[in-house]
Design a protein around this motif. Structure first.
Motif, PDB file in Angstrom:
ATOM      1  N   MET A 181       9.692   3.975   4.246  1.00  0.00           N
ATOM      2  CA  MET A 181       9.616   3.869   2.949  1.00  0.00           C
ATOM      3  C   MET A 181      10.286   5.185   2.406  1.00  0.00           C
ATOM      4  N   VAL A 182       9.970   6.275   3.409  1.00  0.00           N
ATOM      5  CA  VAL A 182      10.576   7.614   2.991  1.00  0.00           C
ATOM      6  C   VAL A 182      12.167   7.512   2.526  1.00  0.00           C
ATOM      7  N   ASN A 183      12.526   6.557   3.290  1.00  0.00           N
ATOM      8  CA  ASN A 183      14.046   6.435   3.053  1.00  0.00           C
ATOM      9  C   ASN A 183      14.649   5.671   2.015  1.00  0.00           C
ATOM     10  N   PHE A 184      13.787   5.074   1.160  1.00  0.00           N
ATOM     11  CA  PHE A 184      14.035   4.285   0.096  1.00  0.00           C
ATOM     12  C   PHE A 184      13.463   4.712  -1.456  1.00  0.00           C
ATOM     13  N   LEU A 185      12.455   5.512  -1.316  1.00  0.00           N
ATOM     14  CA  LEU A 185      11.770   6.035  -2.479  1.00  0.00           C
ATOM     15  C   LEU A 185      11.578   7.551  -2.513  1.00  0.00           C
ATOM     16  N   PHE A 206       0.868  -1.181   0.008  1.00  0.00           N
ATOM     17  CA  PHE A 206      -0.049   0.079   0.125  1.00  0.00           C
ATOM     18  C   PHE A 206       0.826   1.002   0.029  1.00  0.00           C
ATOM     19  N   TYR A 207       1.830   1.262   1.099  1.00  0.00           N
ATOM     20  CA  TYR A 207       2.392   2.651   1.194  1.00  0.00           C
ATOM     21  C   TYR A 207       3.352   3.066  -0.132  1.00  0.00           C
ATOM     22  N   PRO A 208       4.314   1.827  -0.427  1.00  0.00           N
ATOM     23  CA  PRO A 208       5.131   2.198  -1.519  1.00  0.00           C
ATOM     24  C   PRO A 208       4.192   2.807  -2.549  1.00  0.00           C
ATOM     25  N   ALA A 209       3.066   1.933  -2.965  1.00  0.00           N
ATOM     26  CA  ALA A 209       2.434   2.395  -4.106  1.00  0.00           C
ATOM     27  C   ALA A 209       1.916   3.931  -3.817  1.00  0.00           C
ATOM     28  N   LEU A 210       1.476   4.115  -2.664  1.00  0.00           N
ATOM     29  CA  LEU A 210       1.002   5.631  -2.355  1.00  0.00           C
ATOM     30  C   LEU A 210       2.069   6.714  -2.647  1.00  0.00           C
TER      31      LEU A 210
END
Length: 352
Positions: A314-318, A175-179
């Motif tokens: 995820m903010v550390n990777f995308l 979910f969050y990576p997609a967002l």
């Protein structure tokens, strides 16, 4: 004199038991804040010892889960104590897993452009003691899925990957990576600023192991471990009196205030006012979405842990666009409110 003293102690004990039973939310908040703030505020003088500060933050971070399990246990009917070997072995197994993850993270050391443990990585007795305490508390919390107390076991069983929680666990991972990727696309369309993480551009072979390590650590002891308290206990308990939407707003307020000492002890680098205000705004939206997802998943704590971990990692990777994410989060929260009719008082929670 002895009999009178014993009677007074018995009456006092019954009154305390009655208060704890009749005021579960206050009991949860009291245990939660007392445990967490004890460790986090005591770390204020340790701003120069980043490794010990991190270890103490992990111990304190189990406050919500610890409070949730203890408060549920207080609601269980009194029974003759029986030794629960299954829970003992589960607690030892989870504690060993946590220690292993801590050891791997320490062995990797400082990760440039991602995570700095400390300038001085020398292990000390206080650091080892705090890490052992975090592992022991975490082992006890996660072993609650095998508790002999029915209210605890029924609420915490979804910590384990079973049935429906597996499907929602997979959805939570995606979910969050997609967002974030949608926010990136929205930012490109609107000409909004996008921040690229320090690891961006490095090979998958280099970043994937780091992602797996950081995600696992965050899930077990640095964020995801809060969910047995916030969603596993406080949200459904508040829903006994309020609508899911109102309950989520109350949770977001407690969740945000709970983080206050992290700005005071230097664990968070942001300024106090800006950090607390920005965090509160996002936690309102996150709380609404997580309240919806918790109910839709049948009370899956595993899914909540994975979602919470994704929010942290995820903010550390995308690449991220704060404005783009805010727009999408507002839309997501609004959709959850409308789809779940969260302004209405709910039926009995499927998680108990």
């Amino acid at each position: 004199m002895t009999r009178n003293t014993d009677n007074k102690q018995t009456i006092k004990g019954k009154r305390m038991k009655s208060f704890l039973h009749n005021h579960p939310v206050l009991t949860f908040l009291g245990i939660n804040f007392a445990w967490t703030w004890l460790f986090w505020l005591s770390a204020i003088p340790l701003r120069g010892d980043r490794l010990l500060l991190t270890a103490l933050v992990m111990v304190g971070g189990f406050g919500p889960a610890l409070a949730g399990v203890l408060t549920l246990g207080l609601s269980a009917p009194r029974r003759a104590s029986t030794f629960n070997f299954k829970r003992l072995w589960a607690a030892l197994g989870f504690a060993a897993l946590l220690l292993a993850v801590f050891a791997v993270r320490y062995a990797v050391g400082n990760i440039p452009a991602l995570d700095t443990l400390a300038d001085d990585l020398r292990l000390t007795v206080p650091v080892l003691a705090a890490a052992a305490a975090a592992a022991a508390v975490g082992g006890w919390v996660y072993s609650s899925a095998f508790s002999s107390q029915a209210p605890v076991r029924e609420r915490m069983a979804s910590l384990l990957p079973r049935g429906r929680s597996l499907t929602w666990g997979l959805a939570a991972l995606l979910f969050y990576p997609a967002l974030i990727l949608l926010a990136w696309g929205l930012a490109a369309l609107l000409g909004l600023e996008v921040e690229f993480p320090g690891l961006w551009g490095r090979s998958v072979q280099e970043t994937l192991p780091l992602y797996a390590l950081i995600f696992t650590l965050t899930a077990l002891a640095q964020g995801g471990n809060e969910e047995p308290g916030w969603r596993g206990f406080l949200q459904p308990e508040l829903e006994k009196r309020f609508s899911p939407l109102a309950a989520a707003l109350w949770v977001s307020a407690a969740w945000s205030l709970w983080h206050l000492p992290l700005y005071l002890n230097g664990f968070y680098a942001q300024d106090l006012v800006g950090g607390m205000l920005g965090g509160f705004i996002f936690r309102i939206l996150l709380s609404i979405f997580l309240a919806w997802a918790y109910r839709r998943s049948g009370g899956s704590l595993l899914a909540m842990i994975l979602l919470h971990t994704s929010f942290n990692c995820m903010v550390n990777f995308l690449p991220t666009s704060d404005v783009g994410l805010l727009i999408l989060w507002v839309l997501t929260a609004a959709a959850a409110v409308i789809h779940g009719k969260m302004w209405q008082k709910p039926r009995p929670n499927p998680a108990g």
